[in-house]
Design an enzyme around this catalytic site. Structure first.
Site, PDB file in Angstrom:
ATOM      1  N   TYR A 141     -61.263  18.915   9.077  1.00 53.85           N
ATOM      2  CA  TYR A 141     -60.202  19.850   9.619  1.00 53.85           C
ATOM      3  C   TYR A 141     -60.169  20.020  10.993  1.00 53.85           C
ATOM      4  CZ  TYR A 141     -58.767  21.777   4.893  1.00 53.85           C
ATOM      5  OH  TYR A 141     -57.824  22.143   3.861  1.00 53.85           O
ATOM      6  N   LYS A 201     -71.322  14.212   0.019  1.00 56.02           N
ATOM      7  CA  LYS A 201     -70.797  12.828  -0.441  1.00 56.02           C
ATOM      8  C   LYS A 201     -71.850  12.173   0.439  1.00 56.02           C
ATOM      9  CE  LYS A 201     -68.236   9.714  -2.630  1.00 56.02           C
ATOM     10  NZ  LYS A 201     -68.434   9.676  -3.885  1.00 56.02           N
ATOM     11  N   ASP A 233     -67.482  14.049  -6.176  1.00 58.20           N
ATOM     12  CA  ASP A 233     -66.580  13.587  -7.558  1.00 58.20           C
ATOM     13  C   ASP A 233     -67.364  14.141  -8.550  1.00 58.20           C
ATOM     14  OD1 ASP A 233     -68.930  12.020  -6.903  1.00 58.20           O
ATOM     15  OD2 ASP A 233     -67.998  10.167  -7.309  1.00 58.20           O
ATOM     16  N   ASP A 257     -61.926  23.194   0.027  1.00 53.05           N
ATOM     17  CA  ASP A 257     -60.517  23.364  -0.458  1.00 53.05           C
ATOM     18  C   ASP A 257     -60.130  22.846  -1.489  1.00 53.05           C
ATOM     19  OD1 ASP A 257     -57.763  23.822   0.324  1.00 53.05           O
ATOM     20  OD2 ASP A 257     -57.444  21.694   0.830  1.00 53.05           O
ATOM     21  N   ASP A 261     -59.493  25.193  -5.268  1.00 55.89           N
ATOM     22  CA  ASP A 261     -58.508  25.235  -6.208  1.00 55.89           C
ATOM     23  C   ASP A 261     -58.749  24.865  -7.764  1.00 55.89           C
ATOM     24  OD1 ASP A 261     -56.763  25.739  -4.187  1.00 55.89           O
ATOM     25  OD2 ASP A 261     -55.226  24.497  -4.858  1.00 55.89           O
TER      26      ASP A 261
HETATM   27  C1  IPM Z   1     -56.321  27.241   1.663  1.00 55.07           C
HETATM   28  C2  IPM Z   1     -55.224  26.266   2.061  1.00 55.07           C
HETATM   29  C3  IPM Z   1     -55.336  26.000   3.538  1.00 55.07           C
HETATM   30  C4  IPM Z   1     -56.381  25.059   3.767  1.00 55.07           C
HETATM   31  C5  IPM Z   1     -53.954  25.503   4.026  1.00 55.07           C
HETATM   32  C6  IPM Z   1     -52.893  26.367   3.952  1.00 55.07           C
HETATM   33  C7  IPM Z   1     -54.097  25.213   5.629  1.00 55.07           C
HETATM   34  O1  IPM Z   1     -54.968  25.240   1.226  1.00 55.07           O
HETATM   35  O2  IPM Z   1     -56.706  28.303   2.136  1.00 55.07           O
HETATM   36  O3  IPM Z   1     -57.207  26.490   0.696  1.00 55.07           O
HETATM   37  O4  IPM Z   1     -56.280  23.861   3.504  1.00 55.07           O
HETATM   38  O5  IPM Z   1     -57.516  25.495   4.184  1.00 55.07           O
HETATM   39 MG    MG Z   2     -56.434  25.146  -0.314  1.00 56.26          MG
END
Ligand code: IPM
Ligand code: MG
Length: 367
Positions: A141, A201, A233, A257, A261
């Site tokens: 990032y 990884k 993975d 990230d 999710d």
């Molecule tokens: C998160 C989001 C952010 C990230 C984006 C909006 C830049 O997906 O906070 O997980 O990738 O960190």
């Molecule tokens: Mg995210």
């Protein structure tokens, strides 16, 4: 206690408004003795529209001097054509970097009342309570050097290549490893396994062999905590196969990230999950784990609970008010028990309530 309130884009303003109601209700309760000074500022696409930049100087300055930041969400496809440094997402990345918010705590907790909302079988997810510790200011990032879209207005069309570099320094890994081991220790005292799974990884990437080696070194200071290593993975697979085998997961920015999710969805609704992004001194930015959902922005149907629970995390971690935090969390549990559901957590065909009704119910449940 000064709180910078940054609602942002899409559903951001409406969900933050509900969290603000909750804070104001706590404040009105004289006995609790809490005083919040809330100061609002634009961020993300909204800030770009109003001030020409997603993270205006004034917003950054406010966030720096506040005791904590309550953040909604940023992002809107309307801004996709902008140069990268002007896109809404740069606001949250800039806040994380400028405020040194390297430790991102993303709990994935399944509320018993919502077991049916998960896409996994109830027995796989019942009682799930895991914590993802995501490193937030390093990795690919923030790699150096960074590629640049060749022309500000055009697309990448015709360009020979693009690249981003993955990089971690030893202190960056050490400090996030400490956060993870300490979190595992606190959780162990509350009955959890006392285990950290470091996700890497290392079979392919030097950056993550380094990560793994440094995590092993730091672990020597935490003999009471178990450490295991898992390739990313496999971790993605294990999260849907047997998520309850995890306790604390620690990983880099990019893998974190993605996995956060995934973990959030195990619980049936990403609309329920708060997050904290902390600096070395406990100052933090608090935001729901979900995004700005521009498709439903302004419709009053978004779930405000993740933001309300983020305000609870803010009270716990940055403002050191654990009792007020617990009051909010209990109020959220109470409204779930009452059967209130926004669309994202409702069973098919069930009655749903809107954003404001849900927020009002939490306020009422605070007593
Ligand atoms: C998160 C989001 C952010 C990230 C984006 C909006 C830049 O997906 O906070 O997980 O990738 O960190
Ligand atoms: Mg995210």
């Amino acid at each position: 206690m000064k709180i910078a309130v940054l609602p942002g884009d899409g559903i951001g303003p409406e969900i933050v408004a509900e969290a603000v109601k909750v804070l104001q209700r706590l404040e009105a309760d004289q006995a609790a003795g809490l005083r919040f000074e809330l100061e609002f500022a634009d961020v993300g696409g909204t800030a770009y529209t109003n001030h020409g930049h997603p993270l205006p100087e004034a917003t950054l300055a406010l966030a720096k001097q506040a005791d904590a930041v309550l953040f909604g969400a940023v992002g809107d496809p309307r801004f996709d054509a902008l140069e990268r440094h002007l896109r809404p997402e740069q606001a949250i990345l800039g806040l994380r970097k400028n405020l040194g918010l390297f430790a991102n705590l993303r709990p994935a907790i399944l509320y018993g009342e919502l077991a049916a909302a998960s896409s996994l079988k109830p027995e796989v997810v019942a009682g799930l309570d895991i914590l993802i510790v995501r490193e937030l200011t390093g990795d690919i990032y923030f790699g150096q050097p960074r590629g640049r879209r060749p022309s500000p207005d055009g697309a990448f069309a015709g360009a020979p290549e693009a690249f981003d570099t993955m990089r971690y320094s030893r202190p960056e890994i050490e400090r996030i490893a400490h956060v993870a081991f300490q979190a595992a220790r606190t959780r162990k005292a509350a009955g959890h396994a006392g285990k950290v799974t470091s996700v890497d990884k290392a079979n392919v990437l030097e950056t993550f062999q380094f990560w793994k080696d440094v995590v092993i070194e730091v672990h020597a200071q935490y003999p009471d905590i178990a450490l295991e290593h898992m390739y990313v993975d496999n971790a993605a697979m294990q999260l849907v196969k047997a998520p309850k085998k995890f306790d604390v997961i620690v990983t880099g920015n990019m893998f974190g990230d993605i996995l956060s999710d995934e973990a959030a969805m195990l619980t049936g609704s990403i609309g329920m999950l708060p997050s904290a992004s902390l600096d070395a001194n406990g100052k933090g930015l608090y935001e729901p784990s979900h995004g700005s959902a521009p498709d439903i922005g302004g419709k009053g149907v978004a779930n405000p609970l993740a933001t309300i629970l983020s305000a609870a995390m803010m009270l716990r971690y940055s403002l050191r008010q654990p009792e007020a935090a617990a009051r909010i969390e209990q109020a959220v549990q109470a409204v779930l028990r009452q059967g209130l559901r926004t669309a994202d957590i409702a069973e098919p065909g069930a009655q749903t309530v809107g954003t404001a009704t849900m927020g009002d119910a939490v306020v009422a449940a605070l007593g």
